[in-house]
Structures are given as C-alpha cells and as structure tokens.
Motif scaffolding. Sequence first.
Motif, PDB file in Angstrom:
ATOM      1  N   SER A   1      36.476  82.765 -17.722  1.00 46.96           N
ATOM      2  CA  SER A   1      35.988  84.183 -17.649  1.00 46.96           C
ATOM      3  C   SER A   1      35.935  84.737 -16.574  1.00 46.96           C
ATOM      4  O   SER A   1      36.358  85.734 -16.076  1.00 46.96           O
ATOM      5  CB  SER A   1      35.001  84.192 -18.661  1.00 46.96           C
ATOM      6  OG  SER A   1      33.791  84.800 -17.753  1.00 46.96           O
TER       7      SER A   1
ATOM      8  N   THR B   1      33.036  84.713 -14.503  1.00 49.59           N
ATOM      9  CA  THR B   1      31.746  85.832 -14.170  1.00 49.59           C
ATOM     10  C   THR B   1      31.105  85.401 -12.511  1.00 49.59           C
ATOM     11  O   THR B   1      30.670  86.203 -11.872  1.00 49.59           O
ATOM     12  CB  THR B   1      30.606  85.566 -15.094  1.00 49.59           C
ATOM     13  OG1 THR B   1      30.230  84.070 -15.026  1.00 49.59           O
ATOM     14  CG2 THR B   1      31.180  85.937 -16.361  1.00 49.59           C
ATOM     15  N   ASN B   2      31.496  83.872 -12.246  1.00 49.29           N
ATOM     16  CA  ASN B   2      31.006  83.617 -10.885  1.00 49.29           C
ATOM     17  C   ASN B   2      32.081  84.109  -9.951  1.00 49.29           C
ATOM     18  O   ASN B   2      31.427  84.544  -8.769  1.00 49.29           O
ATOM     19  CB  ASN B   2      30.981  82.148 -11.092  1.00 49.29           C
ATOM     20  CG  ASN B   2      29.807  81.308 -11.440  1.00 49.29           C
ATOM     21  OD1 ASN B   2      28.634  81.527 -10.856  1.00 49.29           O
ATOM     22  ND2 ASN B   2      29.631  81.049 -12.558  1.00 49.29           N
ATOM     23  N   LEU B   3      32.950  84.203 -10.214  1.00 47.96           N
ATOM     24  CA  LEU B   3      34.073  84.765  -9.334  1.00 47.96           C
ATOM     25  C   LEU B   3      33.716  86.083  -9.152  1.00 47.96           C
ATOM     26  O   LEU B   3      33.675  86.596  -7.942  1.00 47.96           O
ATOM     27  CB  LEU B   3      35.468  84.524  -9.742  1.00 47.96           C
ATOM     28  CG  LEU B   3      36.589  85.698  -9.402  1.00 47.96           C
ATOM     29  CD1 LEU B   3      36.807  85.548  -8.049  1.00 47.96           C
ATOM     30  CD2 LEU B   3      37.700  85.805 -10.273  1.00 47.96           C
TER      31      LEU B   3
ATOM     32  N   GLY C   1      34.015  77.185 -12.572  1.00 50.42           N
ATOM     33  CA  GLY C   1      34.770  77.000 -14.069  1.00 50.42           C
ATOM     34  C   GLY C   1      36.104  76.535 -13.998  1.00 50.42           C
ATOM     35  O   GLY C   1      36.904  76.968 -14.822  1.00 50.42           O
TER      36      GLY C   1
ATOM     37  N   HIS D   1      27.587  73.544 -10.797  1.00 53.10           N
ATOM     38  CA  HIS D   1      27.293  72.681 -12.186  1.00 53.10           C
ATOM     39  C   HIS D   1      25.896  73.105 -12.727  1.00 53.10           C
ATOM     40  O   HIS D   1      25.040  73.287 -12.367  1.00 53.10           O
ATOM     41  CB  HIS D   1      27.290  71.119 -12.171  1.00 53.10           C
ATOM     42  CG  HIS D   1      27.145  70.232 -13.252  1.00 53.10           C
ATOM     43  ND1 HIS D   1      27.965  70.091 -14.148  1.00 53.10           N
ATOM     44  CD2 HIS D   1      25.869  69.861 -13.803  1.00 53.10           C
ATOM     45  CE1 HIS D   1      27.684  69.486 -15.122  1.00 53.10           C
ATOM     46  NE2 HIS D   1      26.377  69.308 -15.101  1.00 53.10           N
TER      47      HIS D   1
HETATM   48  C1  GRF Z   1      29.531  78.032 -14.809  1.00 52.73           C
HETATM   49  O1  GRF Z   1      28.505  78.276 -15.902  1.00 52.73           O
HETATM   50  C2  GRF Z   1      29.699  77.074 -14.161  1.00 52.73           C
HETATM   51  O2  GRF Z   1      28.495  76.396 -14.020  1.00 52.73           O
HETATM   52  C3  GRF Z   1      30.715  75.922 -14.830  1.00 52.73           C
HETATM   53  O3  GRF Z   1      31.424  76.950 -15.446  1.00 52.73           O
HETATM   54  C4  GRF Z   1      30.941  77.977 -15.736  1.00 52.73           C
HETATM   55  C5  GRF Z   1      31.816  79.046 -15.343  1.00 52.73           C
HETATM   56  O4  GRF Z   1      31.757  80.305 -15.525  1.00 52.73           O
HETATM   57  N1  GRF Z   1      30.890  74.952 -13.691  1.00 52.73           N
HETATM   58  P1  GRF Z   1      32.422  81.545 -15.270  1.00 52.73           P
HETATM   59  O5  GRF Z   1      34.060  81.394 -15.763  1.00 52.73           O
HETATM   60  O6  GRF Z   1      32.257  81.660 -13.726  1.00 52.73           O
HETATM   61  O7  GRF Z   1      31.907  82.887 -16.196  1.00 52.73           O
END
Ligand code: GRF
Length: 216
Positions: A15, A17-19, A92, A113
């Motif tokens: 998905s 969301t961090n990106l 992710g 993590h």
């Molecule tokens: C995050 O919760 C991270 O801790 C784990 O994978 C997830 C990635 O989520 N390594 P997203 O794809 O950034 O939404």
Amino acid sequence: MSTPPCRVAILISGSGTNLQSFIDAEARGESAYTVCHVFSNRADAYGLERAQRANVPTDAVAHTEFESRDEFDRTVGDILDAHSPDILVLAGYMRILSAEFVARYAGRILNIHPALLPAYPGLDTHQRVLDAGETHHGSTVHFVTEELDGGPPVLQGRLQIGVNETAGQLMRRVQDIEHRIYPQCTNWFAEGRLEFRHGAAWLDGKQLRRPVVEDF
Ligand code: GRF
C-alpha cells in the motif's frame, strides 16, 4: 553553492502509506532528502500509484520471474543504481535481502519494523504483543544487516496500549507513528547526522548503545 539533497530510493511491496509520508514531508519542504525512485517486487502495489502521482520514477519487477534470490537482487540493484540513490528505504518491502545485496549497500539501508525491537521480530507483531499482555508497543527504524530485523536500531516511536485495544486499532496507531519517525530518521541520515560504522549506528558522532525513544 548548496549541497544537492540526499537521494532516497524506496522499496515497497504494498500500500505504501510510509512511502506517502516521505513524499508528503518532501512536498512540505520538511526534508533534506528527495525521493528519487520507487521500486516494487509487485506490479499491483498501490504505492506505485502514489509515486507516479508525485512524479517519482517507478519500476516493478516480479521476483517470481527469477531462478534465485541472488539473481533477482542483482537485477534490483542494477535498476536502483540507475537512479544513483544515496540510501535505500525499505517500506513494507516483503522480501528477505540476499547477503550480496546487503553488502552492495552496506550501511545505506534503513527498514521500519512494527515493534519495539529487539522484541517481536517477524510477522503479526500487533496480535503477538496483545497476546503477551504487553503494556507498550511501537515501531523501530533500524539499519539493515544480514540478520532479519536484527540491524542496529536507531529510532523508536512508543505508545501505551489501551484497555481492550484490538490488533487493528493498535496497527493504525503504530502506522501513524511510523509516518512521523521514518522520514525524521531518514532526515538524520540525509543531514549527515546518522551513520552506520563498524556494525553500529552513530548519531551526532556518538555510538547509539540503544535507540532514541520518542513517546506518543
Ligand atoms: C509498515 O507497518 C511497516 O512497519 C512494515 O510494513 C508496513 C508497511 O506499510 N515493515 P505501508 O505499505 O507503508 O502502508
């Protein structure tokens, strides 16, 4: 003459969301980095659309097309290097990295993590933390070494677990924290404050014996 921003390549599988949090912080002018490239091992990862919307170049190559992990990782490395990244950010990215890949980018890979490492490496962390009756949980940004979820931790965002909180609720709160601490920690690297030396993380010239912890 101003120095060019640190070039960050982000590796995803889903998905993203961090990106998105990296893209948003850069758009707000709050970053010392620029997201120069996004790579996915899955062509259907929604994060690729997020990157394209922000005009960040993307590539997707399926690991299933390759005979071995080494061969796939070599190809990924060549694709990444075409964008001259200073650092790789795993967000992710659901692949175990080969030793050769980790060595190729030694000291230049970060991961996040969803647990307070070294507690709870591996998958399904939110439920495992609840099952164990923990009072606190959170997320950890760490340098990547050959040991899965085992590289030196740099920054942790910590929260107190609420009464009757579910794994889903916990996951959302942890993700909100991730979206703040991951770009922040990457900025430390981009500003030259954070580095990986002799197997350890160093911040502002001091070896981190334990991660920096921020309570949310
Ligand atoms: C995050 O919760 C991270 O801790 C784990 O994978 C997830 C990635 O989520 N390594 P997203 O794809 O950034 O939404």
